[in-house]
Design an enzyme around this catalytic site. Sequence first.
Site, PDB file in Angstrom:
ATOM      1  CG  HIS A   1      41.722  42.588  36.762  1.00 33.48           C
ATOM      2  ND1 HIS A   1      41.489  43.414  37.839  1.00 33.48           N
ATOM      3  CD2 HIS A   1      40.538  41.701  36.570  1.00 33.48           C
ATOM      4  CE1 HIS A   1      40.336  43.140  38.434  1.00 33.48           C
ATOM      5  NE2 HIS A   1      39.651  42.033  37.863  1.00 33.48           N
TER       6      HIS A   1
ATOM      7  CG  HIS B   1      36.957  45.343  36.156  1.00 33.13           C
ATOM      8  ND1 HIS B   1      36.814  44.423  35.275  1.00 33.13           N
ATOM      9  CD2 HIS B   1      36.999  44.520  37.288  1.00 33.13           C
ATOM     10  CE1 HIS B   1      37.043  43.235  35.500  1.00 33.13           C
ATOM     11  NE2 HIS B   1      36.939  43.199  36.635  1.00 33.13           N
TER      12      HIS B   1
ATOM     13  NE  ARG C   1      35.209  47.834  47.213  1.00 31.41           N
ATOM     14  CZ  ARG C   1      35.109  46.998  46.400  1.00 31.41           C
ATOM     15  NH1 ARG C   1      35.604  45.742  46.766  1.00 31.41           N
ATOM     16  NH2 ARG C   1      34.537  47.242  45.127  1.00 31.41           N
TER      17      ARG C   1
ATOM     18  CG  ASP D   1      36.658  39.710  35.578  1.00 32.67           C
ATOM     19  OD1 ASP D   1      37.725  39.892  36.131  1.00 32.67           O
ATOM     20  OD2 ASP D   1      35.522  40.080  35.749  1.00 32.67           O
TER      21      ASP D   1
END
Length: 654
Positions: free
Chosen positions: A504, A576, A586, A506
């Site tokens: 996508h 990204h 994570r 931002d």
Amino acid sequence: MVLHSNTVPVYVASLFILNCVFITAGSGLSSESSSGLLAPHDELYYRGVRAYFREDWERAAEFLEKSISTRDMLLRTRRKCHDECLTAGDDKVSKLDTEDATLWDLGILDWIQVQAECVRFCVGRSVSPAALLPVSSDIEYEFGTRNPYNYLQVTYYRLDKMDKAASAAHTFFVANPSHLEMRNNIEKYRRMIRVKDESFQDREREQEQHWEIYDAAVLAESSSDWVKAVKKWKECVNETIKQTEECRAQCEMAPRVLPEEPENAHGVYERAAAGDLKGAVKTLRSLLLFYPTDSDSLNNMELYSQTLEGDTEAQETGPMPDLWTPEDVVPESLRETWRAEKEQLHEKLKQGQKVEEVDDSGFYAGGPIPVVGVTITMDDQGLNGTNRAVLDGVLSQSECDRMMQLATVAASVGDGYRGRRSPHTPHEKFEGLTVLRALKLSQDGLVKQSDAKLLHEIGETVKVLMDSYFRSHSHLYFAYTHLVCRSAIPGQQEGRSDLSHPVHVDNCILEPETRQCWREAPAFTHRDLSAVLYLNDNFEGGDFFFTDRDTKTVTAKVKPSCGRLVGFTSGPVNPHGVTAVTKGRRCALALWFTTEKPHRDMEREEAEALWAADGQIVVKEEKVDTEKSARSGRSQGKERSKERERVTGRRDEL
């Protein structure tokens, strides 16, 4: 939409294209026409949005609510008529086996016509002719993303009807769980005395029950409550089948339109239906190269050729396989022309890529690093892109450990997700924590106050780095700060092909097919710089990666580690995503920055005010750079279309 004291700028893509169509007399419009039939819900929606723009909040609420209820009644009417007409014409079908074979097709057509007449009569009793027409793709998108509720929550907020505003906000958020600023609004409503818990109801819950049951089943599995898990999975399957049948019924009942542009129709019948007989002939000749004895193609070719008799250009039109056809399949006589056209296409794509690499954000990577111990590990060249960087040494191992501990302690209460299924994949759980939430947990004694303050201070450090390295051309504000953890769900990782976070951009909606990125809802259009600071590496998968605008060509990959910061401009040059987290947990601190003061992070400022009221010093880096005007000379012409920034939304946690 963020709740501010001033009017929120709003934009709806292509909303006013049909402006002239809906200019009608009178000040009001019922959800039913003068004949008592349902009015077009898209017209009601357009009227509601126009009233919103005029800040006529009463009329906006009226028309938006009517558009929602009218659409709901239309869908119910379609389903009712679909069920009523299922058996229409069955007497015709029962006679087919006794008919002569030459009349079988006519019998089928007779049956279809009886069903069609039944449906038309049934729907026509409740729906006006105008409401039977197909609506635009923009309207389908608006209702599909529940954006009417986004407008309604601001509208009711302006009307001081906080319970209805909270309900609208919650309804929108359920369908857009990564819409961080809507979550902020919901938190504000929860703190209002007049808003009760029962106000937070999903008004579209009936259509989403299968996902609700799915979440309950996953939660039961993760808790090893196998009896409950079996029960919930059965319920989930049954509800999913019910929703699938509903979807099919609506698909059958929805009006269809023929292709408007011949070039958008690629098949023989589509081209013919669109009136492009020349294109149909060309496509048929291509098909006949591979299937020279196909009787249907030969008959259609004869029919179209007779229709185009006398058209010399059409008669001379030769076949041409699609450019994706393997070269060894293309007939030898056509290969030279085929290769030339394919080469031209590749040249156009290359030229398009060169143009698209220009970043007009006004930021220019390569500025100084003002924090001791921080080093540049990868720059634009190393990351194969524009305005990208990887910095190491931003945090020490002890600071990473403290933030991981903070995330672990706060995970069960968090900021809204509470370890639920990730909004991006069913194979991972998701947890989040904001600065304000961390402060309130410290006030309740659940986390250390020093850790909550460290979370705030780390953000200030990242802001200094981003502001300096990307040569910010104006004052930089925090847009949002979010401590994010995603964990692989044990036993659900085998054969995964999805991503932890899909590719996508931002601050715009990326359209890979056309390589365009639209600065409109539900993207966070005000975001200028993005950053993600990693806290650990003891997990599998979860790599951050950049891609080309096609979302498939990976241009660079970054492996998370303690204190590693990835920074980049938030626009279309930096698509990204995150690879699947297949084992472990994570955690990272995601931060976004804006040059627009109205979009600054109000939660962060609230936390700072609470600290100040308690007599605690808050570390803030407020630097004035007298060289900014000189170093940002090329960015002085930067402009922004305010009216396009209607809402912010989805695709945000990095």
